[in-house]
Design a protein around this motif. Structure first.
Motif, PDB file in Angstrom:
ATOM      1  N   GLY A   8       0.829  -1.201   0.000  1.00 17.53           N
ATOM      2  CA  GLY A   8       0.000   0.000   0.000  1.00 17.53           C
ATOM      3  C   GLY A   8       0.862   1.249   0.000  1.00 17.53           C
ATOM      4  N   HIS A   9       0.190   2.367  -0.039  1.00 21.29           N
ATOM      5  CA  HIS A   9       0.888   3.651  -0.068  1.00 21.29           C
ATOM      6  C   HIS A   9       1.012   4.209   1.342  1.00 21.29           C
ATOM      7  CE1 HIS A   9       0.672   3.744  -4.400  1.00 21.29           C
ATOM      8  NE2 HIS A   9      -0.613   3.435  -4.320  1.00 21.29           N
ATOM      9  N   GLU A  10       2.158   4.799   1.624  1.00 22.28           N
ATOM     10  CA  GLU A  10       2.395   5.369   2.958  1.00 22.28           C
ATOM     11  C   GLU A  10       1.360   6.426   3.304  1.00 22.28           C
ATOM     12  OE1 GLU A  10       6.398   6.567   4.038  1.00 22.28           O
ATOM     13  OE2 GLU A  10       7.166   5.266   2.457  1.00 22.28           O
ATOM     14  N   ARG A  11       0.976   7.228   2.332  1.00 26.05           N
ATOM     15  CA  ARG A  11       0.021   8.308   2.605  1.00 26.05           C
ATOM     16  C   ARG A  11      -1.372   7.782   2.940  1.00 26.05           C
ATOM     17  NH1 ARG A  11       0.846   8.322  -2.952  1.00 26.05           N
ATOM     18  NH2 ARG A  11      -1.029   7.946  -4.179  1.00 26.05           N
ATOM     19  N   MET A  12      -1.625   6.496   2.652  1.00 27.63           N
ATOM     20  CA  MET A  12      -2.935   5.907   2.933  1.00 27.63           C
ATOM     21  C   MET A  12      -2.917   5.007   4.173  1.00 27.63           C
ATOM     22  SD  MET A  12      -4.457   5.074  -0.826  1.00 27.63           S
ATOM     23  CE  MET A  12      -5.897   4.357  -0.104  1.00 27.63           C
ATOM     24  N   GLU A  13      -1.807   4.959   4.868  1.00 38.49           N
ATOM     25  CA  GLU A  13      -1.685   4.093   6.046  1.00 38.49           C
ATOM     26  C   GLU A  13      -2.773   4.399   7.078  1.00 38.49           C
ATOM     27  OE1 GLU A  13       1.675   2.937   9.376  1.00 38.49           O
ATOM     28  OE2 GLU A  13       2.304   3.768   7.457  1.00 38.49           O
ATOM     29  N   VAL A  29      -0.274  -2.142   9.825  1.00 29.84           N
ATOM     30  CA  VAL A  29       0.079  -1.846   8.435  1.00 29.84           C
ATOM     31  C   VAL A  29       1.588  -1.764   8.296  1.00 29.84           C
ATOM     32  CG1 VAL A  29      -0.212  -0.214   6.529  1.00 29.84           C
ATOM     33  CG2 VAL A  29      -2.069  -0.554   8.155  1.00 29.84           C
ATOM     34  N   CYS A  30       2.120  -2.471   7.310  1.00 31.72           N
ATOM     35  CA  CYS A  30       3.549  -2.410   6.974  1.00 31.72           C
ATOM     36  C   CYS A  30       3.671  -1.929   5.533  1.00 31.72           C
ATOM     37  CB  CYS A  30       4.200  -3.781   7.108  1.00 31.72           C
ATOM     38  SG  CYS A  30       4.226  -4.420   8.773  1.00 31.72           S
ATOM     39  N   THR A  31       3.924  -0.633   5.343  1.00 25.80           N
ATOM     40  CA  THR A  31       4.039  -0.094   3.996  1.00 25.80           C
ATOM     41  C   THR A  31       5.492   0.022   3.556  1.00 25.80           C
ATOM     42  OG1 THR A  31       3.982   2.160   4.863  1.00 25.80           O
ATOM     43  CG2 THR A  31       1.903   1.223   4.114  1.00 25.80           C
ATOM     44  N   LYS A  32       6.383   0.036   4.504  1.00 29.77           N
ATOM     45  CA  LYS A  32       7.795   0.171   4.184  1.00 29.77           C
ATOM     46  C   LYS A  32       8.502  -1.168   4.293  1.00 29.77           C
ATOM     47  CE  LYS A  32       7.919   4.737   6.244  1.00 29.77           C
ATOM     48  NZ  LYS A  32       8.490   5.534   7.298  1.00 29.77           N
ATOM     49  N   LYS A  33       9.659  -1.254   3.668  1.00 31.97           N
ATOM     50  CA  LYS A  33      10.461  -2.459   3.776  1.00 31.97           C
ATOM     51  C   LYS A  33      11.020  -2.550   5.195  1.00 31.97           C
ATOM     52  CE  LYS A  33      14.470  -4.753   1.854  1.00 31.97           C
ATOM     53  NZ  LYS A  33      15.597  -4.664   0.933  1.00 31.97           N
ATOM     54  N   ALA A  34      10.706  -3.636   5.856  1.00 27.57           N
ATOM     55  CA  ALA A  34      11.189  -3.826   7.220  1.00 27.57           C
ATOM     56  C   ALA A  34      12.329  -4.836   7.217  1.00 27.57           C
ATOM     57  CB  ALA A  34      10.062  -4.317   8.109  1.00 27.57           C
ATOM     58  N   ASN A  35      13.380  -4.539   7.969  1.00 22.34           N
ATOM     59  CA  ASN A  35      14.530  -5.444   8.020  1.00 22.34           C
ATOM     60  C   ASN A  35      14.161  -6.784   8.638  1.00 22.34           C
ATOM     61  OD1 ASN A  35      16.139  -3.498   6.867  1.00 22.34           O
ATOM     62  ND2 ASN A  35      16.927  -2.755   8.819  1.00 22.34           N
ATOM     63  N   LYS A  36      13.330  -6.758   9.644  1.00 22.22           N
ATOM     64  CA  LYS A  36      12.942  -7.983  10.334  1.00 22.22           C
ATOM     65  C   LYS A  36      11.442  -8.211  10.167  1.00 22.22           C
ATOM     66  CE  LYS A  36      16.689  -7.515  13.601  1.00 22.22           C
ATOM     67  NZ  LYS A  36      17.093  -7.440  14.994  1.00 22.22           N
ATOM     68  N   THR A  51      -0.465  -6.195  -3.700  1.00 22.08           N
ATOM     69  CA  THR A  51       0.667  -6.651  -4.505  1.00 22.08           C
ATOM     70  C   THR A  51       1.279  -5.613  -5.435  1.00 22.08           C
ATOM     71  OG1 THR A  51      -0.813  -7.550  -6.191  1.00 22.08           O
ATOM     72  CG2 THR A  51      -0.107  -9.042  -4.437  1.00 22.08           C
ATOM     73  N   SER A  52       0.542  -4.582  -5.819  1.00 21.08           N
ATOM     74  CA  SER A  52       1.105  -3.612  -6.767  1.00 21.08           C
ATOM     75  C   SER A  52       2.194  -2.742  -6.144  1.00 21.08           C
ATOM     76  CB  SER A  52       0.006  -2.725  -7.346  1.00 21.08           C
ATOM     77  OG  SER A  52      -0.552  -1.924  -6.338  1.00 21.08           O
ATOM     78  N   THR A  53       2.238  -2.686  -4.821  1.00 19.34           N
ATOM     79  CA  THR A  53       3.191  -1.786  -4.164  1.00 19.34           C
ATOM     80  C   THR A  53       4.182  -2.515  -3.262  1.00 19.34           C
ATOM     81  OG1 THR A  53       1.577  -1.436  -2.422  1.00 19.34           O
ATOM     82  CG2 THR A  53       1.618   0.179  -4.195  1.00 19.34           C
TER      83      THR A  53
END
Length: 97
Positions: A8-13, A29-36, A51-53
């Motif tokens: 998803g988009h960060e602005r829509m979190e 919600v996990c919109t960013k790439k998380a290391n763990k 899946t698109s984002t």
């Protein structure tokens, strides 16, 4: 009941959290790439992958972890509000039967 939204988009979190709450779900919600990411998934009742984002690598990590814990996975190509609403309705039908 709880759900995990990946992508998803960060602005829509905030919108995803609000829509999940209105549908009766505790939402993460996990919109960013998380290391763990695999360890931060927890034990939700369902996983939604937009899946698109999201990258294939993150999709594979989340799917593998969810399958190990027998957590149902719901996928939507779009990350729009209407697609997310459809997904929430689908989860309600599947899990509350």
């Amino acid at each position: 009941m709880s759900i995990l939204v990946v992508g998803g988009h960060e602005r829509m979190e905030k919108d995803y959290l609000e829509m999940g709450k209105k549908s009766g779900f505790k939402t993460k919600v996990c919109t960013k790439k998380a290391n763990k990411l695999a360890s931060s998934i927890g034990n939700p009742d369902a996983v939604v992958i937009l899946t698109s984002t999201v990258s294939h690598k993150i999709c594979n990590i989340v799917e593998m972890k969810a399958k190990k814990q027998s957590i149902p996975i719901f996928r939507k190509k779009s990350s729009s509000k209407s697609a997310f609403t459809e997904c929430l309705e689908e989860i309600n039908r599947e899990l509350k039967c």
